[in-house]
Design an enzyme around this catalytic site. Structure first.
Site, mmCIF file in Angstrom:
data_model
loop_
_atom_site.group_PDB
_atom_site.id
_atom_site.type_symbol
_atom_site.label_atom_id
_atom_site.label_comp_id
_atom_site.label_asym_id
_atom_site.label_seq_id
_atom_site.Cartn_x
_atom_site.Cartn_y
_atom_site.Cartn_z
ATOM 1 N N GLY A 70 2.657 5.855 -3.101
ATOM 2 C CA GLY A 70 3.749 6.663 -3.820
ATOM 3 C C GLY A 70 3.366 6.977 -5.165
ATOM 4 C CD GLU A 83 -3.220 -0.960 2.143
ATOM 5 O OE1 GLU A 83 -3.442 -0.265 2.374
ATOM 6 O OE2 GLU A 83 -3.910 -2.129 1.906
ATOM 7 C CD GLU A 84 6.095 3.062 2.666
ATOM 8 O OE1 GLU A 84 5.894 2.564 3.704
ATOM 9 O OE2 GLU A 84 7.369 3.783 2.566
ATOM 10 N NE ARG A 85 8.317 -0.351 -1.318
ATOM 11 C CZ ARG A 85 8.982 -1.481 -1.025
ATOM 12 N NH1 ARG A 85 8.734 -2.708 -1.344
ATOM 13 N NH2 ARG A 85 9.964 -1.314 -0.136
#
Ligand SMILES: Cc1cc2nc3c(=O)[nH]c(=O)nc-3n(C[C@H](O)[C@H](O)[C@H](O)COP(=O)(O)OP(=O)(O)OC[C@H]3O[C@@H](n4cnc5c(N)ncnc54)[C@H](O)[C@@H]3O)c2cc1C
Length: 386
Positions: free
Chosen positions: A246, A241-243
């Site tokens: 981004g 989810e972080e990537r």
């Protein structure tokens, strides 16, 4: 990706929030190198934006990740990268593992206030000795009675100066590096937690980034997310989810920069004609916009597969890699067409140039994304045993 009226409604809500609550203050916050995170997060929380894909039982909307994607994409209308990043940490980085693996008690105590915007949170993984090699982190948590006692330090932590709790990766045993890590929620008010000083950065000026020091911090073991020793695996899942965040977050910023640069090139004349009349310029802007649309398609596909329950580590890593590289290309080319104006501090191309540079470094550098992609493609050579 098929968007419904609910997706569009959510997009409108976020655009409105950005226009009314964020954009009028961006220049001031960027100048000050800080923004009032509690105030902004509360406003976002009241609109439900911090828990779109989180369970309703804890105040979320219980929608799938395609709705979260709409929130992140529209936050890209913000006239800097810092505030979307700060919000992105809370939505997509510090809370997914808690929502997925936390106990009911832990979610009531920590997730519900994060969704409501009553607290500010951080994801705390990187250390000064190296951020790329997550398995090599040195901060330890040793059991003592019903507590963990935490010692060590972290580096580069977004939101840290204002954070109420930290989703922290710590080493809980001497075992194999991928099986000895645990995610623990650490409230910043605990004795032995020291935060700061703020790091003076090239870009993302309004967002605070600090080191954090843990000196014998006692945290109840019930603050552990999921099983002990599973933290590395959970963080790898949480990184999806972080990537995605981004890559999604980069899209509208690039659209906007191409739009304002095109407008500037229409108005600015050299040699008796507008800049835009030069083929080298209008072709370049068209090429960049084409690349952005290609990235958008990759991102939408990754999200669609993620919503369908697939492991999208490969696509999310590709999207993050491409987004990091493309934002650098777009901001560099656009800055060029603003000429000397592009070299001034508050110019939109110059701010994008500074802010966007982070995407190829933070949350896993480009080379780490390439390593993951090669591993999943089966082209990464194995390490020679010493
Ligand atoms: C503004 C900002 C905000 C951040 N926010 C957070 C946060 O909230 N939470 C958090 O935990 N971390 C955060 N980080 C840390 C970020 O994730 C790390 O900076 C990043 O993972 C890189 O780690 P490093 O800086 O230690 O670089 P290193 O690990 O020292 O790597 C340096 C460079 O070497 C190259 N490299 C590294 N390994 C390899 C390899 N195997 N092969 C080829 N090249 C390689 C890459 O180009 C890399 O950029 C933030 C960083 C910044 C700058």
């Amino acid at each position: 990706m098929r968007f419904t009226e609910e997706h569009e409604q959510l997009r409108r809500t976020v655009r409105d929030f950005v226009e009314k609550e964020l954009n009028p203050h961006i220049d001031e916050w960027e100048r000050e190198g800080a923004f009032p995170a509690h105030e902004v997060f509360k406003k976002a929380g009241r609109l439900g934006l911090l828990g779109v894909n989180k369970p309703e039982a804890y105040g979320g909307m219980g929608l799938d990740y395609s709705y979260q994607m709409c929130v992140t994409e529209e936050l890209g209308n913000c006239r800097c990268g810092a505030i979307p990043m700060a919000l992105g940490v809370q939505m997509d980085m510090s809370t997914p593992a808690l929502a997925r693996w936390g106990t009911d008690d832990l979610k009531r105590e920590f997730l519900a206030p994060a969704i409501a915007g009553d607290v500010v949170t951080s994801i705390v993984v990187s250390e000064a000795s190296g951020g790329s090699d997550v398995a090599a982190i040195k901060t330890t948590a040793r059991k003592d009675g019903a507590d963990y006692v935490i010692n060590g330090s972290k580096m580069w932590i977004t939101n840290a100066a204002q954070a109420d709790w930290l989703c922290t990766l710590v080493t809980t045993s001497d075992g194999a590096a991928h099986a000895n890590k645990t995610l623990v929620i650490i409230p910043t008010k605990l004795k032995g937690v020291e935060i700061g000083p703020k790091i003076d950065k090239l870009g993302m000026r309004a967002s605070d980034t600090c080191p954090i020091f843990f000196d014998g911090v006692r945290v109840p073991q019930r603050h552990r997310i999921g099983e002990e020793g599973m933290g590395f695996m959970m963080q790898m899942v949480q990184f999806q989810e972080e990537r995605l965040c981004g890559a999604i977050g980069a899209l509208r910023g690039m659209d906007r920069l191409i739009e304002v640069t095109t407008q500037y090139c229409r108005e600015r004349e050299t040699f008796g004609q507008p800049l835009i009349a030069n083929q080298v310029i209008h072709f370049r802007l068209a090429e960049l916009k084409t690349e952005v649309e290609a990235l958008r398609s990759l991102v939408y596909r990754a999200v669609e597969e993620y919503v369908g329950g697939a492991d999208v580590t490969l696509l999310a890593s590709m999207a993050k890699l491409k987004a990091g590289r493309l934002t650098r290309e777009v901001s560099d080319s656009c800055l060029q067409y603003w000429g000397g104006m592009g070299f001034t501090w508050d110019n939109p191309a110059s701010r994008a140039y500074r802010d966007n540079r982070l995407l190829s470094i933070g949350g896993g550098a480009d080379e780490i994304m390439l390593g993951i992609i090669c591993k999943l493609l089966g082209t990464l050579p194995g390490r020679k045993k010493k």
